[in-house]
Design a protein around this motif. Sequence first.
Motif, short mmCIF file in Angstrom:
data_model
loop_
_atom_site.label_atom_id
_atom_site.label_comp_id
_atom_site.label_asym_id
_atom_site.label_seq_id
_atom_site.Cartn_x
_atom_site.Cartn_y
_atom_site.Cartn_z
N GLU A 47 -36.81 13.47 -68.06
CA GLU A 47 -36.75 14.18 -66.78
C GLU A 47 -37.67 15.40 -66.83
N LEU A 48 -38.61 15.47 -65.89
CA LEU A 48 -39.58 16.55 -65.89
C LEU A 48 -39.27 17.65 -64.88
N HIS A 49 -38.73 17.28 -63.73
CA HIS A 49 -38.63 18.24 -62.63
C HIS A 49 -37.26 18.92 -62.53
N TYR A 50 -36.20 18.25 -62.93
CA TYR A 50 -34.85 18.80 -62.76
C TYR A 50 -34.12 18.80 -64.10
N GLN A 51 -34.61 19.62 -65.00
CA GLN A 51 -34.07 19.64 -66.36
C GLN A 51 -32.72 20.36 -66.39
N LEU A 52 -31.93 19.99 -67.40
CA LEU A 52 -30.56 20.51 -67.49
C LEU A 52 -30.51 21.99 -67.77
N GLU A 54 -31.57 24.16 -66.02
CA GLU A 54 -31.39 24.83 -64.73
C GLU A 54 -29.97 24.70 -64.19
N LEU A 55 -29.07 24.12 -64.96
CA LEU A 55 -27.70 23.92 -64.49
C LEU A 55 -27.03 25.21 -64.02
N ASN A 56 -27.35 26.31 -64.65
CA ASN A 56 -26.69 27.58 -64.29
C ASN A 56 -27.08 28.07 -62.90
N ARG A 57 -28.08 27.44 -62.29
CA ARG A 57 -28.46 27.78 -60.92
C ARG A 57 -27.71 26.95 -59.89
N ALA A 58 -27.01 25.93 -60.34
CA ALA A 58 -26.36 25.01 -59.40
C ALA A 58 -25.03 25.56 -58.91
N GLY A 156 -31.88 11.13 -52.17
CA GLY A 156 -33.33 11.16 -52.29
C GLY A 156 -33.79 11.75 -53.61
N GLN A 157 -35.09 11.85 -53.76
CA GLN A 157 -35.65 12.39 -55.00
C GLN A 157 -35.31 13.86 -55.19
N ASP A 158 -35.29 14.62 -54.10
CA ASP A 158 -35.10 16.06 -54.21
C ASP A 158 -33.82 16.58 -53.58
N ALA A 159 -33.08 15.72 -52.90
CA ALA A 159 -31.88 16.19 -52.21
C ALA A 159 -30.90 15.05 -51.96
N THR A 186 -22.84 15.58 -34.46
CA THR A 186 -23.50 15.02 -35.65
C THR A 186 -23.95 16.18 -36.52
N THR A 187 -23.66 16.08 -37.79
CA THR A 187 -24.05 17.12 -38.75
C THR A 187 -24.90 16.51 -39.85
N VAL A 188 -26.02 17.15 -40.14
CA VAL A 188 -26.83 16.78 -41.29
C VAL A 188 -26.59 17.83 -42.36
N MET A 189 -26.02 17.39 -43.49
CA MET A 189 -25.68 18.30 -44.58
C MET A 189 -26.62 17.99 -45.76
N THR A 190 -27.44 18.96 -46.14
CA THR A 190 -28.47 18.75 -47.16
C THR A 190 -28.16 19.55 -48.41
N PHE A 191 -28.02 18.84 -49.53
CA PHE A 191 -27.78 19.46 -50.83
C PHE A 191 -29.08 19.39 -51.63
N GLN A 192 -29.73 20.51 -51.84
CA GLN A 192 -30.96 20.52 -52.63
C GLN A 192 -30.64 20.33 -54.12
N ARG A 193 -31.36 19.43 -54.73
CA ARG A 193 -31.15 19.12 -56.15
C ARG A 193 -31.65 20.27 -57.03
N VAL A 194 -30.89 20.55 -58.10
CA VAL A 194 -31.22 21.65 -58.99
C VAL A 194 -31.47 21.17 -60.41
N ALA A 195 -30.55 20.36 -60.96
CA ALA A 195 -30.64 19.94 -62.35
C ALA A 195 -30.05 18.55 -62.51
N GLY A 196 -30.68 17.74 -63.38
CA GLY A 196 -30.21 16.37 -63.53
C GLY A 196 -30.24 15.68 -62.18
N ARG A 197 -29.37 14.69 -62.03
CA ARG A 197 -29.26 13.99 -60.74
C ARG A 197 -27.91 14.24 -60.09
N VAL A 198 -27.21 15.27 -60.55
CA VAL A 198 -25.85 15.50 -60.06
C VAL A 198 -25.54 16.96 -59.76
N ALA A 199 -26.49 17.85 -59.91
CA ALA A 199 -26.23 19.28 -59.73
C ALA A 199 -27.06 19.80 -58.56
N TYR A 200 -26.38 20.48 -57.62
CA TYR A 200 -27.01 20.86 -56.35
C TYR A 200 -26.71 22.29 -55.96
#
Length: 222
Positions: A47-52, A54-58, A156-159, A186-200
């Motif tokens: 994983e290059l873009h969302y390394q673990l 950065e978990l403390n930012r999630a 998605g890739q980033d969210a 209708t609500t669009v709720m967007t979680f921006q990815r921070v670390a790994g594929r599970v932290a937002y």
Amino acid sequence: MSIQKECADHLRQTYRHLTNEKLGSGHAHEIVAAFFGYGSAAALRTELHYQLDELNRADILIPNLALMDQRVQQLQGLPAKLPEVNDLASQLCDFLRAQGHFSGTVWHTHDVEDYINSDFIQNDPMMIEDDLSSEIATTNAYFDELYIDEVALDIGQDALVALISGSLNGDTDQDRAFHGDSIAFTTVMTFQRVAGRVAYEKPELETSGAVDMSKYYDDEEA
């Protein structure tokens, strides 16, 4: 030492303490990778873009329990006394907190759609109701029931994006002219990815709605 290795070592040490038996390093790394949303330990390591780190930012961590279940079923030679996936995930979450890697909220669920409705939105319905204030002002109703019809997820890739549809329902004020007592939204709720594929990050919400008079028109036509 990487967070991936720290977590794998923790699982091995905890298993040895509980059973006095060994959990292989390879097995532990595969379980940790699945926890973070990856199909293999190699995929997590590359994983290059969302390394673990950065978990403390999630703000939110959603362990991939379904993928953990799948990997445990696939792996050969796992020890017979291996704890259930829910317990393994809890051990990892507690460890990440204890080590200061994560301090946000854990969504420990197999059903993210249901969790968004029953645990997240219903605990704070004002996050949607506030955005409907202009529609509420056009009616003669007091609103107190937020009902979710559907939650659809798009990973998605980033969210992580949740598309939510439902209605805000209320009781009419009999002293005022009727102008509707239900607002479809209708609500669009967007979680921006921070670390790994599970932290937002905390989600951003965009809600649109309109007073729903369709059932009254239908009654008149009938």
